[in-house]
Design an enzyme around this catalytic site. Structure first.
Site, mmCIF file in Angstrom:
data_model
loop_
_atom_site.group_PDB
_atom_site.id
_atom_site.type_symbol
_atom_site.label_atom_id
_atom_site.label_comp_id
_atom_site.label_asym_id
_atom_site.label_seq_id
_atom_site.Cartn_x
_atom_site.Cartn_y
_atom_site.Cartn_z
ATOM 1 N N CYS A 128 0.837 -1.201 0.000
ATOM 2 C CA CYS A 128 0.000 0.000 0.000
ATOM 3 C C CYS A 128 0.875 1.256 0.000
ATOM 4 C CB CYS A 128 -0.927 -0.025 1.213
ATOM 5 S SG CYS A 128 -2.152 1.287 1.225
ATOM 6 N N CYS A 129 1.903 1.283 0.863
ATOM 7 C CA CYS A 129 2.819 2.431 0.886
ATOM 8 C C CYS A 129 3.577 2.550 -0.432
ATOM 9 C CB CYS A 129 3.814 2.298 2.037
ATOM 10 S SG CYS A 129 3.205 2.817 3.642
ATOM 11 N N CYS B 153 -1.247 8.372 7.604
ATOM 12 C CA CYS B 153 -2.614 8.070 7.164
ATOM 13 C C CYS B 153 -3.463 7.707 8.389
ATOM 14 C CB CYS B 153 -2.598 6.895 6.197
ATOM 15 S SG CYS B 153 -1.702 7.209 4.661
ATOM 16 N N CYS C 41 -3.559 4.076 9.526
ATOM 17 C CA CYS C 41 -2.351 3.434 10.077
ATOM 18 C C CYS C 41 -1.746 4.241 11.215
ATOM 19 C CB CYS C 41 -1.309 3.252 8.970
ATOM 20 S SG CYS C 41 -1.856 2.194 7.624
ATOM 21 N N CYS D 91 7.577 4.011 6.020
ATOM 22 C CA CYS D 91 6.721 3.822 4.847
ATOM 23 C C CYS D 91 7.549 3.455 3.621
ATOM 24 C CB CYS D 91 5.881 5.068 4.576
ATOM 25 S SG CYS D 91 6.859 6.523 4.200
HETATM 26 S S1 SF4 Z 1 0.463 4.582 5.720
HETATM 27 FE FE1 SF4 Z 1 -1.077 2.927 5.603
HETATM 28 S S2 SF4 Z 1 -2.784 3.689 4.315
HETATM 29 FE FE2 SF4 Z 1 -1.023 5.111 4.089
HETATM 30 S S3 SF4 Z 1 -0.031 4.400 2.228
HETATM 31 FE FE3 SF4 Z 1 1.010 3.353 3.946
HETATM 32 S S4 SF4 Z 1 -0.102 1.404 4.321
HETATM 33 FE FE4 SF4 Z 1 -1.356 2.720 2.930
#
Ligand code: SF4
Length: 261
Positions: free
Chosen positions: A143-144, A226, A229, A252
């Site tokens: 996701c990151c 975010c 998270c 991240c």
């Molecule tokens: S902090 Fe969490 S929601 Fe944001 S990009 Fe990374 S994994 Fe995705």
């Protein structure tokens, strides 16, 4: 206090000047060793001195990154006084707290910051279709990578140097951060003018200059990313333990590439 997520309209990026379009200046003469030597020569210098040296060498091909943490606020204050036309980019994952967007707008009003929103181009619904719902819960690294690392890498490809607010005492991984480094992944110079600062110094600067900051910091959120998270932490806990809580993940990924693989 209610922590709510609220969609806010995104501002249009300000026009990029013709100077910015000159983009990358020559970095071929730089190496990890030369960056390290310059960093060592600037060790103990003030953040203002480090920033001025960076601007002298790289402007207009230099940008600042922010996640709107307190370190970023300090740097934006200094940058607004030293080179106010500097572009400050942030990674908009579509999952930032409403308070973060409000802080961005306040920084435009108070300091005249020239922000650039960097986005993956992938909406959350499309991400869910391609990778499944709530990817951040199942595979936060992916996701990151999708929402932060790749968009940032594409954006930075147009510049020669970037400025960050990371500090050595934030995490074990950041303990050896130089004030000037060669960023292997992005093949560019990375300036960390606050590398040697403590959290107390950062907050003292914010209070002395009455700068705005994210109000969530006053409610147990020392490190904010975010909303999906980020959790509040108890007093005395590791300030970053609220990020990806319960997972091994601590970064991240946007700062990892400074280490040679
Ligand atoms: S902090 Fe969490 S929601 Fe944001 S990009 Fe990374 S994994 Fe995705």
């Amino acid at each position: 206090m209610t922590i709510e997520r609220r969609e806010l309209p995104y501002p249009q990026p300000l026009p990029i000047s013709s100077n910015d379009m000159e983009r990358r200046v020559e970095t071929a003469q730089w190496s990890a060793e030369s960056a390290k030597q310059v960093g060592l020569s600037l060790e103990g210098s003030s953040p203002e001195t480090i920033l001025r040296r960076g601007f002298e060498q790289f402007a207009p091909s230099i940008v600042m990154a922010t996640g709107f943490g307190p370190e970023g606020i300090v740097l934006m204050h200094l940058v607004s006084e030293i080179r106010p036309e500097t572009l400050v980019f942030y990674l908009d994952t579509d999952l930032l707290f409403a308070h973060t967007y409000e802080l961005r707008d306040e920084l435009v009003r108070r300091l005249g910051i020239r922000f650039e929103r960097v986005h993956s181009g992938l909406s959350l619904p499309v991400q869910a279709l391609r990778h499944g719902d709530k990817l951040w819960e199942r595979d936060p690294d992916s996701c990151c990578q999708i929402r932060k690392v790749i968009p940032q890498r594409q954006f930075l490809a147009n510049y020669s140097a970037w400025i960050t607010g990371i500090r050595r005492d934030q995490t074990a991984f950041r303990a050896n951060t130089g004030v000037v480094e060669w960023d292997y992944a992005n093949k560019m110079i990375k300036l960390n003018p606050l590398a040697a600062w403590t959290s107390d110094q950062v907050w003292e600067h914010i209070q002395t200059h009455n700068l705005p900051y994210n109000p969530l910091h006053d409610y147990g959120y020392p490190s904010i990313g975010c909303w999906t998270c980020t959790k509040a932490v108890e007093p005395g806990q590791d300030p970053r333990s609220g990020r990806w809580a319960g997972k091994a993940k601590t970064e991240c990924g946007i700062h990892l590439p400074s280490i040679k693989k």
